[in-house]
Design an enzyme around this catalytic site. Structure first.
Site: not given
Ligand code: GAR
Length: 202
Positions: A95-96, A112, A183
């Site tokens: 968290i920033l 997210h 995503e």
């Molecule tokens: C992804 O599902 C992203 O949405 C989530 O972590 C994963 C990372 O995957 N992010 C969070 O939960 C942020 N709060 P990746 O490294 O393969 O992109």
């Protein structure tokens, strides 16, 4: 400015970074270009993905720098050295502070893995988000791209996409479906949209 200069901040596997790189190669992202990848974790496979794509990649470790302030100063120095216009948090698990987010108002976006305002905020990251969604028994989940401000997962929403939850889903199976169906689509689209807006502002 011909293209917005983008920094992608990562912590892990980097599949969202890969989706951005692929979208840049296929022309879905044409108003911006990834100039820098910053990982807060030296073991992140995302760093290898950046190197494979010929993108400058650095590790800035909070563990080594000890304080949040020192960590953020090092990140700011790297962003400024590289003339970055837009910061994309793509699986960045730290968290920033408000001093950082206010410096880059409407210039930081995050992906997210839920439909905000469900299953978000402090403590909801990675697989934990999908575990919580399955525990609640929701039938639809998804992903959200939003601007980053001082409230974790609280900034203005840019894009959302819904994904069905299926009987028998495990957190891992659901995570993969949310990545593939939401995503990896809405993050590159949002990167293009915000990059185009930034170019037009200049
Ligand atoms: C992804 O599902 C992203 O949405 C989530 O972590 C994963 C990372 O995957 N992010 C969070 O939960 C942020 N709060 P990746 O490294 O393969 O992109």
């Amino acid at each position: 400015m011909l293209k917005a200069k983008i920094a992608v901040l990562v912590s892990g596997g980097g599949t969202n970074l890969q989706a951005i790189i692929d979208a840049q190669n296929s022309g879905v992202i044409k108003s911006g270009e990834v100039a820098l990848v910053i990982s807060n974790n030296s073991g992140a496979y995302a760093l290898t993905r950046a190197e494979n794509a010929g993108i400058k990649a650095v590790c800035i470790s909070k563990k080594e720098l000890k304080t949040q302030e020192a960590f953020e100063s090092a990140v700011i120095a790297a962003l400024e050295e590289n003339g970055i216009d837009l910061i994309v948090l793509a699986g960045f698990m730290s968290i920033l502070s408000e001093s950082f987010t206010s410096r880059y108002d409407h210039r930081i976006i995050n992906i997210h893995p839920s439909l905000i305002p469900s299953f978000c905020g402090q403590g909801y990251y990675g697989l934990k988000v999908h575990e919580a969604a399955l525990k609640k028994g929701v039938k639809v989940t998804g992903a959200t791209v939003h601007f980053v401000n001082e409230i974790p997962d609280g900034g203005e929403i840019i894009a959302q996409k819904a994904v069905e939850v299926m009987d028998g889903d495990t957190p891992e199976v659901l995570q993969k479906r949310v990545m593939e169906q939401a995503e990896w689509i809405i993050l590159p689209q949002s990167v293009e949209k915000i990059s185009a807006e930034l170019i037009n502002e200049k």
